[in-house]
Design a protein around this motif. Structure first.
Motif, short mmCIF file in Angstrom:
data_model
loop_
_atom_site.label_atom_id
_atom_site.label_comp_id
_atom_site.label_asym_id
_atom_site.label_seq_id
_atom_site.Cartn_x
_atom_site.Cartn_y
_atom_site.Cartn_z
N ASP A 218 0.86 -1.19 0.00
CA ASP A 218 0.00 0.00 0.00
C ASP A 218 0.90 1.24 0.00
OD1 ASP A 218 -3.16 0.64 0.92
OD2 ASP A 218 -1.67 2.21 1.34
N ILE A 219 0.62 2.15 -0.98
CA ILE A 219 1.43 3.38 -1.11
C ILE A 219 1.13 4.29 0.09
CG2 ILE A 219 1.93 5.40 -2.57
CD1 ILE A 219 1.00 3.67 -4.98
N HIS B 275 0.56 7.58 2.14
CA HIS B 275 0.05 8.95 1.99
C HIS B 275 -0.32 9.28 0.54
CE1 HIS B 275 1.16 9.65 6.17
NE2 HIS B 275 2.46 9.41 5.92
N PHE B 276 -0.96 8.39 -0.02
CA PHE B 276 -1.34 8.59 -1.44
C PHE B 276 -2.35 9.71 -1.62
CE2 PHE B 276 -3.47 7.42 -5.42
CZ PHE B 276 -2.36 7.45 -6.26
N LYS B 277 -3.16 9.85 -0.62
CA LYS B 277 -4.16 10.94 -0.67
C LYS B 277 -3.47 12.29 -0.81
CE LYS B 277 -8.20 12.63 1.89
NZ LYS B 277 -7.85 14.01 1.86
N ASN C 254 -2.37 12.83 -4.36
CA ASN C 254 -3.53 13.30 -5.15
C ASN C 254 -3.83 14.76 -4.88
OD1 ASN C 254 -4.25 11.12 -6.73
ND2 ASN C 254 -5.60 10.22 -5.18
N HIS D 148 -5.14 14.25 -9.41
CA HIS D 148 -5.54 12.84 -9.58
C HIS D 148 -4.76 12.14 -10.70
CE1 HIS D 148 -8.59 10.03 -8.08
NE2 HIS D 148 -8.53 9.48 -9.31
N GLY E 82 -1.56 11.17 -9.53
CA GLY E 82 -1.76 9.97 -8.68
C GLY E 82 -1.82 8.70 -9.51
N ASP E 83 -2.55 8.80 -10.63
CA ASP E 83 -2.65 7.63 -11.55
C ASP E 83 -1.29 7.25 -12.09
OD1 ASP E 83 -5.35 7.45 -11.19
OD2 ASP E 83 -5.92 8.28 -13.16
N LEU F 215 0.54 5.39 -9.59
CA LEU F 215 0.00 4.01 -9.48
C LEU F 215 0.59 3.13 -10.59
CD1 LEU F 215 -3.77 4.67 -8.67
CD2 LEU F 215 -2.11 3.57 -7.19
N ARG G 58 -3.74 -5.40 -8.67
CA ARG G 58 -4.15 -4.16 -7.95
C ARG G 58 -5.35 -4.58 -7.12
NH1 ARG G 58 -6.53 1.36 -10.52
NH2 ARG G 58 -6.45 2.64 -8.59
N GLY H 110 -7.67 0.76 -4.22
CA GLY H 110 -7.25 2.06 -4.78
C GLY H 110 -5.76 2.15 -4.99
N LYS I 124 1.53 0.22 8.73
CA LYS I 124 1.02 1.60 8.60
C LYS I 124 1.02 2.31 9.94
CE LYS I 124 -0.41 2.07 4.23
NZ LYS I 124 0.04 3.14 3.39
N ARG J 191 5.14 3.27 8.77
CA ARG J 191 5.09 3.21 7.29
C ARG J 191 6.47 2.92 6.71
NH1 ARG J 191 1.32 7.28 8.52
NH2 ARG J 191 -0.80 6.69 7.85
N1 LIG Z 1 -5.16 9.20 -8.18
C1 LIG Z 1 -5.78 8.21 -7.65
N2 LIG Z 1 -6.12 8.21 -6.38
C2 LIG Z 1 -6.72 7.19 -5.79
C3 LIG Z 1 -7.11 6.07 -6.59
N3 LIG Z 1 -7.71 5.22 -5.75
C4 LIG Z 1 -7.74 5.74 -4.54
N4 LIG Z 1 -7.13 6.94 -4.54
C5 LIG Z 1 -6.95 7.83 -3.48
O1 LIG Z 1 -6.04 7.39 -2.56
C6 LIG Z 1 -6.27 7.95 -1.34
C7 LIG Z 1 -6.11 7.07 -0.20
O2 LIG Z 1 -6.11 7.68 0.92
P1 LIG Z 1 -6.07 7.07 2.36
O3 LIG Z 1 -6.89 5.85 2.40
O4 LIG Z 1 -6.41 8.03 3.28
O5 LIG Z 1 -4.59 6.63 2.51
P2 LIG Z 1 -3.26 7.48 2.60
O6 LIG Z 1 -3.56 8.84 2.19
O7 LIG Z 1 -2.27 6.84 1.56
O8 LIG Z 1 -2.80 7.30 3.89
P3 LIG Z 1 -2.01 6.08 4.49
O9 LIG Z 1 -2.43 4.85 3.69
O10 LIG Z 1 -2.47 5.91 5.85
O11 LIG Z 1 -0.58 6.36 4.33
C8 LIG Z 1 -7.66 8.53 -1.40
O12 LIG Z 1 -7.56 9.95 -1.40
C9 LIG Z 1 -8.19 8.08 -2.70
O13 LIG Z 1 -9.01 9.03 -3.30
C10 LIG Z 1 -6.77 6.06 -7.94
O14 LIG Z 1 -7.06 5.18 -8.74
N5 LIG Z 1 -6.12 7.15 -8.43
#
Ligand SMILES: Nc1nc2c(ncn2[C@@H]2O[C@H](COP(=O)(O)OP(=O)(O)OP(=O)(O)O)[C@@H](O)[C@H]2O)c(=O)[nH]1
Length: 555
Positions: A436-437, A439-441, A444, A449, A452-453, A456, A475, A478, A546, A550
């Motif tokens: 799991d990546i 702080h992906f949020k 984004n 976005h 972000g893609d 990914l 995959r 998300g 996590k 992390r």
């Molecule tokens: N760009 C993009 N964003 C995605 C996709 N799927 C999920 N996300 C985003 O990934 C984010 C995941 O956030 P969180 O679940 O809070 O996880 P996090 O921000 O990585 O935090 P931690 O996992 O705790 O490190 C969300 O904001 C989703 O909108 C995708 O296909 N593309």
């Protein structure tokens, strides 16, 4: 196809029909021809018999008339009376007359008392003939007597008993100048002269073979031939009128018999009939031969007719038979066929032409249909391939994540089930990494976005490059990835997980530059009751990673 029957064949039916007609016609015509020619030949024979009979009748009647005239003239001469009558002179005259005709057996003069006074050669002179029919009848007029055996003469002339003397008498009364009866002059003519007459009559006939002649008296006594002289024919054997008929004679044989009645002004009293006959088998011999020849001609004619009809039938049926053969060849699939030539009959020509055109049309249609069919088959094959390819693509897509082209969650689940089955059956271990990546949020939110893609996609590529071909990368959510490490125990899995984590951490991503990921690791256990227990443990381990800082691997 119905069973072959000779009579149902056009060729044989035509032959039998026309052959039968020609046979009936030939036989009928031959029979008719035979009948009329037989009648004509029989009539010709009958006419010939009549002619022979008439010829004999004429000769005999002329001869008898001549004898009668001669005795009549002798009776009128003043030989036996008057001053010149003397014995030597009378004898000389009688001798001369007798010598003039070879068949005169006796010639003489009996006086009114029936005593022979003068006779040629002096035969029977002084004999009493007053009881003889010729003397009795000769006193009243010219008399011709029936044929009879010689009575007195036979004794005098010393006749051979095997060749009896038969005579016919001619007598006439002799009167003096005052018309008083002096006596009767008479001659006995030897009946043998009739032999000469009949033989010459038969000699004149070209067809004397088998013909015989009889002379029959009024009471059916046979006068000629000599051998049958004492015999009588049955009453009513001969036809009454002068005609020729087929008659069965007492010897049991049939004869074509012609009867001619002797006719003469002087001879009506005799009633003799000349019977000329020929055995039926000889008379019909030529007819039988003619019928035999006609039969041969008709047999040859019938055979010729049959041959001609058979040839004609063949010429009519052959093109049809060849046409049948050709249509069977076409039916059997042969394309290069040779249609028969017509025999000149319009109907056959039209039929051959029509079938030929119909066949070519059908073959052309069949060819087009086959080509269309082939085209359709090719198209179907092409479409099927396209469909299969599309299906395969669909199948692939249904198992792939569209963004990263990795296996999707469904595909991963199937693979986990499959691995779990292998574990239970063969004891083959495997491990699960949940990546799991971090702080992906934030990525984004910070870069957008699309970026972000991109992250990914780049992480997915890195993960795919980090494992063996036998392993599966999917995959799972998300920004969450799942790696199934086939045949990998916990130690090797941990090494690989650390290597992946480090690789993500050190890789310079295109926009974001630095990215980290947390990894939860779990190895399957024999005690696991479901395939997802190991997934659940990996997820728990991830959660631990996590929550404990992390960018780390937890088990
Ligand atoms: N760009 C993009 N964003 C995605 C996709 N799927 C999920 N996300 C985003 O990934 C984010 C995941 O956030 P969180 O679940 O809070 O996880 P996090 O921000 O990585 O935090 P931690 O996992 O705790 O490190 C969300 O904001 C989703 O909108 C995708 O296909 N593309």
């Amino acid at each position: 196809m119905s069973k072959f029957n000779w009579f149902n064949s056009l060729r044989y039916r035509l032959t039998f029909f026309f052959g039968g007609i020609s046979l009936i016609f030939c036989l009928g015509f031959t029979s008719y021809l035979s009948s009329i020619t037989s009648d004509k030949l029989l009539n010709a024979y009958a006419n010939q018999l009549t002619m022979i009979g008439r010829s004999i009748e004429t000769t005999i009647s002329n001869n008898i008339d001549e004898r009668a005239r001669e005795i009549s003239l002798l009776s009128k001469r003043a030989l036996f009376s008057g001053a010149s009558a003397n014995y030597p002179q009378i004898r000389q005259n009688l001798d001369n007359i007798k010598a003039s005709y070879e068949y005169y057996s006796w010639l003489g003069f009996a006086d009114i008392n029936g005593v022979v006074q003068y006779a040629a050669d002096g035969t029977l002179e002084g004999h009493d003939v007053s009881k003889r029919p010729w003397f009795i009848n000769g006193k009243t007029g010219v008399f011709i007597g029936d044929v009879h055996d010689a009575v007195l003469l036979a004794k005098v002339l010393n006749i051979d008993k095997n060749d009896p003397l038969r005579l016919i008498d001619f007598a006439a009364p002799v009167f003096d100048t005052n018309n008083n009866l002096l006596g009767v002059v008479a001659t006995h003519s030897n009946w043998k002269w009739v032999n000469t007459v009949i033989e010459s009559a038969l000699a004149r006939s070209q067809q004397q073979t088998g013909i015989d002649v009889q002379i029959v008296s009024r009471d059916d006594g046979i006068l000629y031939p000599q051998a049958s002289a004492d015999q009588h024919l049955p009453q009513d054997l001969l036809p009454k009128d002068n005609s020729s008929q087929l008659i069965q004679w007492p010897d049991g044989h049939e004869y074509l018999t012609g009867v001619t009645t002797l006719k003469s002004t002087l001879m009506d009293q005799l009633g003799w009939r000349i019977v000329v006959r020929i055995p039926k088998n000889i008379a019909l011999q030529e007819i039988t031969e003619l019928q035999r020849q006609l039969l041969w001609v008709s047999v040859i004619a019938v055979l010729l007719c049959l041959w001609f009809v058979y040839r004609m039938s063949i010429s009519m049926s052959l093109p049809l038979e060849r046409l049948i053969t050709v249509t069977r060849e076409i039916q059997a699939g042969k394309e290069q066929v040779k249609f028969p030539k017509s025999n000149g009959l319009i109907e056959i020509s039209f039929l051959i032409d029509a079938i030929q055109k119909m066949t070519f049309s059908l073959l052309s249609h069949e060819k087009s249909l086959m080509e269309m069919n082939q085209t359709l088959e090719n198209k179907v094959l092409e479409r099927t391939k396209e469909l299969e390819s599309a299906n395969q693509e669909l199948e692939r897509l249904s198992r792939r994540d569209p963004l990263t082209d990795l296996h999707n969650r469904r595909s991963a689940a199937e693979h986990i089930d499959s691995e779990f089955t292998r574990l239970k059956r063969f004891g083959l271990a495997y491990s699960i990494l949940m990546v799991d990546i971090d702080h992906f949020k934030k990525i984004n939110d910070t870069y957008g976005h699309e970026t972000g893609d991109i992250v990914l996609v780049e992480v997915a590529k890195l993960l795919a490059q980090s494992v063996r071909k036998a392993d599966l990368v999917a995959r799972y959510g998300g920004e969450e990835f799942l790696i199934i490490l086939t045949g990998t125990d916990s130690g090797d899995a941990l090494t690989l997980a650390e290597k992946i984590r480090a690789s993500i951490n050190t890789t310079e991503f295109s926009v974001v530059k630095n990215v980290t990921a947390s990894i939860g690791l779990s190895t399957v256990e024999q005690a696991d009751e479901t395939a997802y227990e190991v997934v659940r443990r990996a997820d728990t381990a991830l959660y631990l990673a996590k929550t404990t800082g992390r960018n780390k691997v937890c088990t």
